[in-house]
Structures are given as structure tokens and as C-alpha cells.
Scaffold this motif. Structure first.
Motif, PDB file in Angstrom:
ATOM      1  N   LYS A  15       0.504  -1.440  -0.308  1.00 27.64           N
ATOM      2  CA  LYS A  15       0.254  -0.353   0.316  1.00 27.64           C
ATOM      3  C   LYS A  15       0.778   1.046   0.176  1.00 27.64           C
ATOM      4  O   LYS A  15       0.511   2.366  -0.575  1.00 27.64           O
ATOM      5  N   LYS A  87       3.444  11.302   6.366  1.00 28.41           N
ATOM      6  CA  LYS A  87       2.521  11.075   5.738  1.00 28.41           C
ATOM      7  C   LYS A  87       2.312  13.043   5.771  1.00 28.41           C
ATOM      8  O   LYS A  87       1.069  13.162   4.404  1.00 28.41           O
ATOM      9  N   VAL A 206      -6.892  11.914  -2.094  1.00 32.48           N
ATOM     10  CA  VAL A 206      -7.262  10.609  -2.272  1.00 32.48           C
ATOM     11  C   VAL A 206      -6.717   9.474  -1.311  1.00 32.48           C
ATOM     12  O   VAL A 206      -6.912   9.003  -0.538  1.00 32.48           O
ATOM     13  N   ARG A 209      -4.737  10.393   1.956  1.00 33.61           N
ATOM     14  CA  ARG A 209      -4.701  10.880   2.966  1.00 33.61           C
ATOM     15  C   ARG A 209      -5.458   9.066   4.038  1.00 33.61           C
ATOM     16  O   ARG A 209      -5.558   8.921   4.957  1.00 33.61           O
ATOM     17  N   LYS A 210      -4.996   8.281   3.466  1.00 30.96           N
ATOM     18  CA  LYS A 210      -5.747   6.769   3.815  1.00 30.96           C
ATOM     19  C   LYS A 210      -4.119   6.426   3.994  1.00 30.96           C
ATOM     20  O   LYS A 210      -4.891   5.160   4.592  1.00 30.96           O
ATOM     21  N   ASP A 212      -0.973   4.762   6.337  1.00 33.06           N
ATOM     22  CA  ASP A 212      -1.420   4.782   7.848  1.00 33.06           C
ATOM     23  C   ASP A 212       0.605   5.163   7.860  1.00 33.06           C
ATOM     24  O   ASP A 212       1.559   4.991   7.205  1.00 33.06           O
TER      25      ASP A 212
END
Length: 448
Positions: A15, A87, A206, A209-210, A212
């Protein structure tokens, strides 16, 4: 003595790598469309058309302005990246790049507002540079700290594959734009790729921001706390590695010379190649690089970072002579072949391994600062290499051999940096950048 694990949860490495790839592709789409425009469009739109040589020189200088802004951005974004997390910086840099690039597409031309036009162009370019300063360092730190043992080279290479993907996308967008009639190209056509950056920013936001935060950063923050002044720790404990990264990052000069100066040279009156044909050289070279980068990075997980980086740095020095010579001949098939080999294959060895090579020199608490500051100072020189090349090429801009020699000289410091660096591909993530005796003992117990 056992070392607490900072292993990422299942699925997170992929991811993180995917988010880094897509985000970097979208971010560097914005950055590279500027390079194409600076070589092909901006000399006529923002600068004095009565002196084409000077206009081209000034336009290429604005390309380098972003690289001058990068060290400043690195100080700021590196500090907050090591204090607030990877992040947050990844999201911020993407939004800033999207807005600044969109604004370039809205700028008035020199004919409309005079000298104010290039001033506004430079201001937007500075914002692009600040954004790019934190982008790669935060994405590289994110993927490296999420990567499983023994595969850090492969996973961190996705950031650079994304960069090449963004450059490929930018080139493909400019191919039909460059084919427009001259009047349409110079009035509104060149603006379209810049306007598309708003969509780029939305998609990237988008995705990122998801994601971790990395286990290594969270473990560092929970066990020892974040460093209040990362720069002070960096310069006290890692100053030699910062200098080493600065020197190694000069290898990026190969990319800027290939992408910008060689494009301007090939399409100049002295050579006369078409814009579209040369843009295809860049597109196909980047397509090959998309495959070559993870392969070189995987090899570095097996044999080490240093030998792979050395192949890329030393090999690029020699290949640039052949590539620029091929342009001077006007033989397009030869230009295409050597362009693909030079940039798509050989340069990809250094380009694919440096995210892990540089990142592994620093501990978690200062990794983002170390990578950001070290790379961006080196990249600043690489950015202005285009401007120096335009001067070295002589009044007619056709002394390719002098530019090739200049590029080769800039590859010498990276070779020296790699030869003096530690080999870190087998060091556990928790122990990277640690040199104290107790940490050395820990490393021995973990790797035994």
C-alpha cells in the motif's frame, strides 16, 4: 539484546509503495511539464523573442530556480517530517505542487504584462521547488520504513518508478500539444497540461490521506520521542553522510541534461529535429526505465547498493557522450537507441537504488531531514547544470562535446561518494544510521 520490531502490518508495504508510486507520478508530472515547456515554449512566451539565444538561456534558468528553492524547502519540510510524520508532508507537498502548477497555466504572457510575466513565472517555480523538496524524501522514508526485511531496495524504488511515470505522462501530454499550429500552441495550447494539475492534486490527495504512518516512526515517537531539532542532531551525528548524499545526488545532472538541454539542442536550428520526435525519445526512454528501475533495485537487495549505484553513475558519464554525439549527427534511429540505453537502462541503475542507498545512511529520527537536505542541495546543482550547459555550449549552442564532458565531470563526485559509503542492504531497519557501540552490539545480535 533484542530489538523491538517495527515490522509493518500485512499489506502495508504494498500500500505504501503504491501510494508513493502514484503520488510521485502525479507530483512529478507537474514538475516535468515545466521542463518541456521551458525548452520548447517559454522562450517565446515569457522572454524577449528578438534574441532567441538569450531567451532560451533565461528560460532554462527558470527551470533551475526550483532547484535553488529546494534546499530551503528541505530544511522546512525535513524538520516537520521528522517531527510530525511522513504522511502529513506527503499530502502537503502534493497540494502545493498542484496549486503552483495550475497557476503557471493562468499566467499572463510578456506581451500582456511585460517583465512582470517572467517574475510571476519564477515565483510559481519557487513554490514547485519547495514542494518537490519534501516529496521524494517523505515518500522514500515512507516506503523504506514500511518495507519488509531484505526488500527495501525494491519497495523504495517505486518512488523513482513513479517519478519516471510522471515524466512519461508529462512527455505524452506534450506530444500532441507540441504538434498544434504555432499560433494555437503559443496562445492557449501550452496552458492545458498545467491546468490539468488540479485533477492531479485531487487524485493524489485521495490516495495519500488513507495511508498509515510508518511503524518505525511511530515506534520512535513512542519509545524515545521525536527530536525537537532534527537538523542539530543530523549535523552532529550524520554530517559525513549528509555530505556524501550531496555529492551522490549530483548524478541527477544526467537527468536534467538529458531531459531539458538535449531536447533544446536537438530542436535548435543547428540540428533541426522535430519537437514531437524528440519528445518520443524521452517517452520511450522513460517507459524502459519503468521496468529497469525495480530490476536494478531488486539486484541491489542481493548484491548491495554500492555496486549498482556505481554502475549507474560511471556508466551514465560515458553514455552521455554517445547520446549527445548521436544528436549532433541528426540520425534519429541512433538518437532513439542511445537515448533509451542511456536514460532508460544505464541511468536507471543509479536512479533506482538511491532511495534505499541514501535513506539507509540515516536513523529513523532524522531520516527525512537527512534525505531532504542532502538530496536537494545536490539536486540544486543538477538543476542549474542545464543553465551552465547552455553557456558551455557556446554562442550557437552546439558544442555538445563540452556539455558531455561537463556532465561526466558531475558524475565523478557520486562515484567517490559511493566508494566511501557503508554497505547497508543487510542492516535491520531499526539499526540503520546507528554507530554507537551499544547499537553495534545490537546489530551483531540481530544479524547473527
Amino acid at each position: 539484546m533484542s530489538v523491538p520490531s517495527s515490522a509493518a502490518p500485512p499489506g502495508q508495504p504494498k500500500k505504501a509503495a503504491t501510494a508513493a508510486w502514484i503520488g510521485s507520478a502525479l507530483e512529478y508530472y507537474d514538475f516535468f511539464i515545466y521542463g518541456s515547456a521551458a525548452a520548447l515554449i517559454f522562450p517565446e512566451v515569457f522572454f524577449d523573442e528578438s534574441d532567441p539565444a538569450t531567451a532560451t538561456l533565461l528560460s532554462l534558468a527558470t527551470f533551475g530556480v526550483a532547484y535553488a528553492a529546494r534546499p530551503v524547502g528541505a530544511l522546512f519540510l525535513g524538520h516537520y517530517g521528522d517531527r510530525l510524520g511522513r504522511k502529513k508532508i506527503m499530502v502537503f507537498t502534493l497540494i502545493l505542487m498542484g496549486i503552483s502548477t495550475f497557476l503557471i497555466g493562468c499566467l499572463p504572457t510578456r506581451d500582456q504584462v511585460g517583465t512582470l510575466a517572467p517574475v510571476l513565472l519564477v515565483l510559481c517555480r519557487v513554490l514547485q521547488g519547495i514542494s518537490a523538496a519534501g516529496e521524494q524524501a517523505s515518500a522514500n522514508s515512507m516506503t523504506l520504513e514500511h518495507a519488509p526485511p531484505g526488500r527495501r531496495g525494491f519497495f523504495t524504488s517505486f518512488t523513482l518508478s513513479g517519478t519516471q511515470g510522471g515524466q512519461l505522462l508529462a512527455t505524452l501530454v506534450f506530444i500532441p500539444i507540441a504538434a498544434l499550429p504555432e499560433e494555437q500552441l503559443l496562445s492557449w495550447g501550452w496552458r492545458v497540461p498545467f491546468w490539468m494539475s488540479i485533477a492531479v492534486a485531487v487524485v493524489g490527495y485521495v490516495i495519500r490521506r488513507k495511508l498509515d504512518e510508518t511503524p518505525a516512526f511511530e515506534q520512535q515517537a513512542a519509545s524515545e520521542g521525536v527530536v525537537k531539532l532534527p537538523l542539530a542532531v543530523l549535523l552532529r551525528e550524520h554530517w559525513a553522510d549528509v555530505l556524501r548524499v550531496i555529492a551522490a545526488a549530483l548524478v541527477a545532472s544526467v537527468s536534467t541534461i538529458f531531459t531539458v538541454w538535449a531536447l533544446a539542442y536537438a530542436t535548435s536550428d543547428s540540428v533541426g529535429m522535430s519537437r514531437s520526435s524528440m519528445l518520443w525519445v524521452g517517452a520511450l526512454a522513460n517507459l524502459v526505465a519503468l521496468a529497469a528501475i525495480p530490476l536494478w533495485a531488486t539486484l541491489s537487495d542481493r548484491v548491495g547498493r554500492r555496486p549498482v549505484f556505481l554502475v549507474g553513475a560511471a556508466g551514465s558519464a560515458g553514455m552521455m557522450f554517445l547520446y549527445l554525439w548521436s544528436i549532433s549527427t541528426g540520425n534519429y534511429p541512433l538518437v532513439l537507441l542511445l537515448g533509451i540505453v542511456t536514460f532508460g537502462v544505464v541511468y536507471s541503475a543509479a536512479n533506482g537504488v538511491w532511495p534505499s542507498f541514501y535513506g539507509e545512511m540515516f536513523s529513523t529520527r532524522v531520516r527525512l531531514s537527512g534525505m531532504a537536505i542532502g538530496t536537494q542541495i545536490g539536486f540544486a546543482v543538477a538543476g542549474f547544470a542545464v543553465t551552465f550547459a547552455a553557456q558551455i555550449a557556446g554562442p550557437d549552442g552546439d558544442d555538445w562535446s563540452a556539455v558531455a564532458l561537463f556532465t561526466a565531470a558531475l558524475c565523478v563526485p557520486p562515484v567517490i561518494a559511493a566508494l566511501t559509503a557503508r554497505e547497508t542492504h543487510q542492516v535491520p531497519t531499526e539499526l540503520l544510521g546507528e554507530s554507537a557501540p551499544e547499537k553495534t552490539a545490537q546489530r551483531e545480535s540481530v544479524t547473527a
